[in-house]
Scaffold this motif. Structure first.
Motif, PDB file in Angstrom:
ATOM      1  N   SER A  96      -0.379  -5.747  -4.477  1.00  0.00           N
ATOM      2  CA  SER A  96       0.311  -4.711  -5.252  1.00  0.00           C
ATOM      3  C   SER A  96       1.787  -4.727  -4.869  1.00  0.00           C
ATOM      4  CB  SER A  96      -0.325  -3.352  -4.953  1.00  0.00           C
ATOM      5  OG  SER A  96       0.301  -2.365  -5.716  1.00  0.00           O
ATOM      6  N   VAL A  97       2.366  -5.905  -5.028  1.00  0.00           N
ATOM      7  CA  VAL A  97       3.758  -6.133  -4.616  1.00  0.00           C
ATOM      8  C   VAL A  97       4.568  -6.598  -5.818  1.00  0.00           C
ATOM      9  CG1 VAL A  97       3.216  -6.651  -2.213  1.00  0.00           C
ATOM     10  CG2 VAL A  97       3.106  -8.478  -3.928  1.00  0.00           C
ATOM     11  N   ARG A  98       5.849  -6.849  -5.600  1.00  0.00           N
ATOM     12  CA  ARG A  98       6.691  -7.316  -6.715  1.00  0.00           C
ATOM     13  C   ARG A  98       6.166  -8.660  -7.218  1.00  0.00           C
ATOM     14  NH1 ARG A  98      12.269  -7.975  -3.941  1.00  0.00           N
ATOM     15  NH2 ARG A  98      10.880  -9.263  -2.709  1.00  0.00           N
ATOM     16  N   PRO A  99       6.229  -8.891  -8.536  1.00  0.00           N
ATOM     17  CA  PRO A  99       5.722 -10.162  -9.061  1.00  0.00           C
ATOM     18  C   PRO A  99       6.346 -11.391  -8.400  1.00  0.00           C
ATOM     19  CG  PRO A  99       6.026  -8.601 -10.841  1.00  0.00           C
ATOM     20  CD  PRO A  99       6.571  -7.928  -9.611  1.00  0.00           C
ATOM     21  N   GLY A 103       2.273  -3.709   5.370  1.00  0.00           N
ATOM     22  CA  GLY A 103       3.592  -3.318   4.863  1.00  0.00           C
ATOM     23  C   GLY A 103       4.690  -3.781   5.790  1.00  0.00           C
ATOM     24  N   ARG A 104       5.935  -3.677   5.281  1.00  0.00           N
ATOM     25  CA  ARG A 104       7.069  -4.144   6.082  1.00  0.00           C
ATOM     26  C   ARG A 104       7.396  -3.196   7.237  1.00  0.00           C
ATOM     27  NH1 ARG A 104      11.362  -4.336   1.447  1.00  0.00           N
ATOM     28  NH2 ARG A 104      10.104  -2.516   0.928  1.00  0.00           N
ATOM     29  N   GLN A 105       7.087  -1.924   7.029  1.00  0.00           N
ATOM     30  CA  GLN A 105       7.464  -0.913   8.022  1.00  0.00           C
ATOM     31  C   GLN A 105       6.587  -0.970   9.266  1.00  0.00           C
ATOM     32  OE1 GLN A 105       7.191   2.648   5.519  1.00  0.00           O
ATOM     33  NE2 GLN A 105       8.633   3.511   6.999  1.00  0.00           N
ATOM     34  N   GLU A 122      -1.557  -8.606  -9.502  1.00  0.00           N
ATOM     35  CA  GLU A 122      -1.242  -7.499 -10.421  1.00  0.00           C
ATOM     36  C   GLU A 122      -0.560  -8.044 -11.690  1.00  0.00           C
ATOM     37  OE1 GLU A 122      -1.029  -4.616 -11.712  1.00  0.00           O
ATOM     38  OE2 GLU A 122      -2.498  -3.642 -10.468  1.00  0.00           O
ATOM     39  N   LYS A 123      -0.385  -7.165 -12.625  1.00  0.00           N
ATOM     40  CA  LYS A 123       0.314  -7.476 -13.865  1.00  0.00           C
ATOM     41  C   LYS A 123       1.815  -7.404 -13.604  1.00  0.00           C
ATOM     42  CE  LYS A 123       1.039  -5.418 -18.380  1.00  0.00           C
ATOM     43  NZ  LYS A 123       1.763  -4.238 -18.686  1.00  0.00           N
ATOM     44  N   PRO A 124       2.673  -8.211 -14.151  1.00  0.00           N
ATOM     45  CA  PRO A 124       2.371  -9.247 -15.117  1.00  0.00           C
ATOM     46  C   PRO A 124       2.110 -10.601 -14.448  1.00  0.00           C
ATOM     47  CG  PRO A 124       4.745  -8.993 -14.949  1.00  0.00           C
ATOM     48  CD  PRO A 124       4.135  -8.021 -13.981  1.00  0.00           C
ATOM     49  N   ALA A 171       0.812  -1.229   0.000  1.00  0.00           N
ATOM     50  CA  ALA A 171       0.000   0.000   0.000  1.00  0.00           C
ATOM     51  C   ALA A 171       0.838   1.269   0.000  1.00  0.00           C
ATOM     52  CB  ALA A 171      -0.922  -0.008   1.205  1.00  0.00           C
ATOM     53  N   SER A 172       2.149   1.142   0.329  1.00  0.00           N
ATOM     54  CA  SER A 172       2.987   2.341   0.311  1.00  0.00           C
ATOM     55  C   SER A 172       3.593   2.551  -1.073  1.00  0.00           C
ATOM     56  CB  SER A 172       4.120   2.190   1.336  1.00  0.00           C
ATOM     57  OG  SER A 172       4.929   1.082   0.946  1.00  0.00           O
ATOM     58  N   GLY A 173       3.363   1.613  -2.000  1.00  0.00           N
ATOM     59  CA  GLY A 173       4.028   1.649  -3.309  1.00  0.00           C
ATOM     60  C   GLY A 173       3.399   2.619  -4.278  1.00  0.00           C
ATOM     61  N   ASN A 174       4.012   2.661  -5.452  1.00  0.00           N
ATOM     62  CA  ASN A 174       3.604   3.636  -6.463  1.00  0.00           C
ATOM     63  C   ASN A 174       2.173   3.426  -6.960  1.00  0.00           C
ATOM     64  OD1 ASN A 174       4.236   5.735  -8.389  1.00  0.00           O
ATOM     65  ND2 ASN A 174       4.087   4.096  -9.905  1.00  0.00           N
ATOM     66  N   LEU A 175       1.817   2.173  -7.212  1.00  0.00           N
ATOM     67  CA  LEU A 175       0.479   1.896  -7.742  1.00  0.00           C
ATOM     68  C   LEU A 175      -0.593   2.317  -6.733  1.00  0.00           C
ATOM     69  CD1 LEU A 175      -1.155   0.574 -10.051  1.00  0.00           C
ATOM     70  CD2 LEU A 175      -1.119  -1.524  -8.728  1.00  0.00           C
ATOM     71  N   SER A 176      -0.343   1.994  -5.477  1.00  0.00           N
ATOM     72  CA  SER A 176      -1.313   2.325  -4.442  1.00  0.00           C
ATOM     73  C   SER A 176      -1.453   3.840  -4.304  1.00  0.00           C
ATOM     74  CB  SER A 176      -0.828   1.706  -3.135  1.00  0.00           C
ATOM     75  OG  SER A 176      -1.491   2.279  -2.058  1.00  0.00           O
TER      76      SER A 176
HETATM   77  N1  LIG Z   1       2.867   1.284 -10.740  1.00  0.00           N
HETATM   78  C1  LIG Z   1       2.059   0.999 -11.725  1.00  0.00           C
HETATM   79  O1  LIG Z   1       1.454   1.869 -12.336  1.00  0.00           O
HETATM   80  C2  LIG Z   1       1.838  -0.440 -12.126  1.00  0.00           C
HETATM   81  C3  LIG Z   1       1.316  -0.678 -13.359  1.00  0.00           C
HETATM   82  C4  LIG Z   1       1.112  -1.995 -13.720  1.00  0.00           C
HETATM   83  C5  LIG Z   1       1.442  -3.015 -12.874  1.00  0.00           C
HETATM   84  N2  LIG Z   1       1.947  -2.757 -11.679  1.00  0.00           N
HETATM   85  C6  LIG Z   1       2.245  -3.872 -10.788  1.00  0.00           C
HETATM   86  O2  LIG Z   1       1.753  -3.571  -9.503  1.00  0.00           O
HETATM   87  C7  LIG Z   1       2.638  -4.064  -8.495  1.00  0.00           C
HETATM   88  C8  LIG Z   1       3.067  -2.910  -7.604  1.00  0.00           C
HETATM   89  O3  LIG Z   1       3.715  -1.926  -8.375  1.00  0.00           O
HETATM   90  P1  LIG Z   1       4.373  -0.639  -7.700  1.00  0.00           P
HETATM   91  O4  LIG Z   1       4.866   0.203  -8.801  1.00  0.00           O
HETATM   92  O5  LIG Z   1       3.457  -0.043  -6.713  1.00  0.00           O
HETATM   93  O6  LIG Z   1       5.605  -1.302  -6.945  1.00  0.00           O
HETATM   94  P2  LIG Z   1       6.607  -0.654  -5.882  1.00  0.00           P
HETATM   95  O7  LIG Z   1       6.250   0.753  -5.609  1.00  0.00           O
HETATM   96  O8  LIG Z   1       7.985  -0.921  -6.378  1.00  0.00           O
HETATM   97  O9  LIG Z   1       6.413  -1.601  -4.622  1.00  0.00           O
HETATM   98  C9  LIG Z   1       5.185  -1.935  -4.039  1.00  0.00           C
HETATM   99  C10 LIG Z   1       5.422  -2.422  -2.621  1.00  0.00           C
HETATM  100  O10 LIG Z   1       6.153  -3.633  -2.606  1.00  0.00           O
HETATM  101  C11 LIG Z   1       6.942  -3.672  -1.417  1.00  0.00           C
HETATM  102  N3  LIG Z   1       8.355  -3.865  -1.800  1.00  0.00           N
HETATM  103  C12 LIG Z   1       9.088  -3.113  -2.620  1.00  0.00           C
HETATM  104  N4  LIG Z   1      10.339  -3.584  -2.709  1.00  0.00           N
HETATM  105  C13 LIG Z   1      10.387  -4.687  -1.925  1.00  0.00           C
HETATM  106  C14 LIG Z   1      11.395  -5.608  -1.582  1.00  0.00           C
HETATM  107  N5  LIG Z   1      12.627  -5.501  -2.068  1.00  0.00           N
HETATM  108  N6  LIG Z   1      11.078  -6.624  -0.753  1.00  0.00           N
HETATM  109  C15 LIG Z   1       9.838  -6.754  -0.260  1.00  0.00           C
HETATM  110  N7  LIG Z   1       8.843  -5.893  -0.541  1.00  0.00           N
HETATM  111  C16 LIG Z   1       9.125  -4.870  -1.358  1.00  0.00           C
HETATM  112  C17 LIG Z   1       6.787  -2.330  -0.718  1.00  0.00           C
HETATM  113  O11 LIG Z   1       5.826  -2.464   0.289  1.00  0.00           O
HETATM  114  P3  LIG Z   1       6.139  -2.310   1.841  1.00  0.00           P
HETATM  115  O12 LIG Z   1       7.485  -1.691   2.010  1.00  0.00           O
HETATM  116  O13 LIG Z   1       5.029  -1.457   2.347  1.00  0.00           O
HETATM  117  O14 LIG Z   1       6.069  -3.692   2.356  1.00  0.00           O
HETATM  118  C18 LIG Z   1       6.226  -1.452  -1.813  1.00  0.00           C
HETATM  119  O15 LIG Z   1       5.388  -0.459  -1.322  1.00  0.00           O
HETATM  120  C19 LIG Z   1       3.779  -4.741  -9.246  1.00  0.00           C
HETATM  121  O16 LIG Z   1       3.497  -6.102  -9.355  1.00  0.00           O
HETATM  122  C20 LIG Z   1       3.737  -4.117 -10.639  1.00  0.00           C
HETATM  123  O17 LIG Z   1       4.220  -4.980 -11.618  1.00  0.00           O
HETATM  124  C21 LIG Z   1       2.167  -1.487 -11.283  1.00  0.00           C
END
Ligand SMILES: NC(=O)c1ccc[n+]([C@@H]2O[C@H](COP(=O)([O-])OP(=O)(O)OC[C@H]3O[C@@H](n4cnc5c(N)ncnc54)[C@H](OP(=O)(O)O)[C@@H]3O)[C@@H](O)[C@H]2O)c1
Length: 492
Positions: A118-121, A46-48, A150-152, A14-19
């Motif tokens: 909404s985490v890493r694939p 989340g981890r934090q 989420e995708k992919p 939930a802290s990530g970019n998509l969220s």
């Molecule tokens: N951003 C987009 O527009 C978009 C578009 C299409 C698909 N997606 C998919 O949606 C998902 C999330 O995308 P995102 O861009 O939001 O990803 P992100 O910002 O890189 O990460 C999402 C969350 O994953 C956790 N995370 C990140 N790195 C980690 C690590 N090394 N170990 C464990 N947890 C980690 C973190 O959560 P905590 O620290 O809170 O645990 C972070 O908030 C992905 O599967 C991506 O392929 C995103």
């Protein structure tokens, strides 16, 4: 308006970019238009280790960033009160047991639960495993449990199947919601409705009248700061395998037996499985790739892909085009040209259908086109011949142009629609595993052949139209890329 059961949405990442950009603002908008059930609770995981107050401040900062003109404080109070936080430290062996304790024993959380991953694939399967281990995905006492992936969904057919094998140990197909966010777009949903609720379109939607179909997605943007991600993915896997093939499925499918999730998905699966595999021994006639070189976009000089990447040996494409045939009676012999590109002359997503030559040829006139604009314009256009007023018998092309979107219409983000569908239990706009598999099956041989061919890739200047060399995939001399949705966009 459908009734949504009281439910809990558990947001991983939930802290990530998509969220930040889509999910939290999307949920807030749904709340502001009264579409969230009163009892909905959102538990971010989340981890934090942060306090609830700090997490709620964080959500406020997401909303402030998204809604720059402000928002209704009453809706904000209601929305923020729905939100909770749970820390899931990665090294804590009891992390998921603690999550279970919170979710199940804290009476604040309704027991219909949707988990949004909404985490890493790489984390999709392990998170499902851990949820299952503590019994959090088991449906019982009439409560549903759903998981959004989420995708992919995989990076090729074997990895998609491996992911499927892993999550299906714990989940039934009806519990799995695989995202292709294009399916949440109103413009995509409109394809099916426009095709089948109009008497005049269906009779001409076949090989008797249609010369070929083009499905196009072009961007003026480059890869920006996503070079590493992009270089491990490429245009074919990033866009064509998913969004463009789904657009093709909606354009080419037979009329579904009804508009239930099963009806729509069955019809899409059928047409995706009828696409003829691309013959790898004749790849050059069916597939074309290129990379953008330095050029000019909006009057500004921009660097080429290889320069941005800092690796001149990359053969990863930023332009991908395929020619596909669908082996069924409706589409026999009709080429579908699909393409996607970064740093082209304009940003546009559309379906362009060219009809066959009219029996009466007055002045070797243009053929009819029907164009469905997806973005930025949601429209339907038809190009027809019309007499030029005057003494001579000559025609010219005129364009009938209708906006699908009218002033005052709702602007709903794709993720808002998908989140609502998730809570409603309507997975028609999510991918069935057979769709994901059919799509990978189709593109995998091309991805593999392109990765193995290390010869330098064709270059096109940023800001230009389609590379001239891409024409090799056309079946007929008189076929060419339509470069614009506007009148004259079919001229060279
Ligand atoms: N951003 C987009 O527009 C978009 C578009 C299409 C698909 N997606 C998919 O949606 C998902 C999330 O995308 P995102 O861009 O939001 O990803 P992100 O910002 O890189 O990460 C999402 C969350 O994953 C956790 N995370 C990140 N790195 C980690 C690590 N090394 N170990 C464990 N947890 C980690 C973190 O959560 P905590 O620290 O809170 O645990 C972070 O908030 C992905 O599967 C991506 O392929 C995103």
């Amino acid at each position: 308006m459908s009734k949504i059961d009281p439910c809990t949405l558990v947001l991983f990442g939930a802290s990530g970019n998509l969220s930040r950009v889509k999910l939290m603002p999307g949920l807030f908008r749904l709340d502001s238009i009264g579409r969230l059930p009163a009892e909905l609770k959102i538990l971010s995981v989340g981890r934090q280790d942060i306090s609830l107050a700090a997490w709620r401040d964080e959500i406020k900062s997401m909303l402030d960033a998204k809604f720059k003109k402000g928002y209704d404080p009453k809706v904000f109070e209601r929305f923020i009160a729905r939100n909770y936080y749970h820390a899931n430290p990665p090294n804590d062996p009891d992390a998921f047991k603690n999550l279970r304790a919170k979710l199940v024993f804290d009476t604040v959380f309704p027991q219909n639960i949707a988990y949004f991953l909404s985490v890493r694939p790489v984390d999709f399967a392990p998170v499902v495993d851990q949820l299952a281990e503590v019994g959090l995905v088991t449906e019982k006492d009439g409560h549903w449990r759903r998981v959004v992936i989420e995708k992919p969904f995989g990076t090729d057919l074997p990895s998609a199947q491996e992911l499927q094998k892993s999550i299906s140990k714990h989940l039934k197909e009806s519990q799995i919601y695989r995202i292709d966010h294009y399916l949440g777009k109103s413009a995509l949903q409109n394809i099916l409705l426009q095709r089948f609720t109009n008497t005049i379109l269906e009779p001409i939607w076949n090989n008797q009248y249609i010369d070929h179909v083009q499905i196009t997605n072009t961007e003026m943007l480059g890869v920006g700061d996503r070079t590493q991600f992009y270089d491990s993915t490429g245009a074919l896997r990033d866009m064509l395998q998913s969004h463009i093939l789904q657009t093709l499925a909606l354009t080419a499918m037979e009329q579904p037996k009804d508009l239930t999730p099963e009806g729509v998905r069955d019809a899409k699966i059928k047409v995706l499985e009828e696409i003829r595999p691309i013959p790898v021994n004749e790849l050059d006639k069916y597939a074309f790739r290129a990379q953008y070189a330095a050029g000019e976009v909006n009057g500004e000089r921009v660097p080429g892909y290889l320069e941005e990447l800092g690796d001149s040996s990359s053969v990863v494409e930023t332009y991908a085009a395929l020619k596909l045939f669908i082996d069924n009676p409706r589409w026999k012999g009709v080429p579908f040209y699909i393409r996607t590109a970064k740093r082209l002359h304009e940003a546009d997503t559309r379906i362009s259908i060219r009809f066959k030559k009219a029996p009466m040829q007055i002045n070797d006139q243009d053929q009819n086109w029907l164009i469905i604009g997806i973005q930025p314009r949601e429209c339907i256009k038809m190009e027809i011949q019309s007499k030029i007023p005057g003494l001579d018998i000559k025609t010219r092309t005129i364009q009938l142009d209708a906006a699908n979107r009218q002033e005052g219409d709702d602007t709903v983000d794709a993720y808002e629609a998908l989140l609502l569908n998730l809570m409603e239990g309507d997975n028609s706009n999510y991918l069935h595993i057979s769709e994901a598999e059919a799509q990978w099956r189709l593109v995998d041989p091309v991805v593999k052949a392109w990765a193995e061919n290390r010869k330098p890739v064709h270059q096109y200047p940023a800001g230009s139209r389609d590379p001239e060399a891409s024409k090799v995939i056309f079946e007929a001399e008189d076929q060419f890329w339509r470069y614009s949705i506007e009148l004259g966009g079919d001229k060279h």
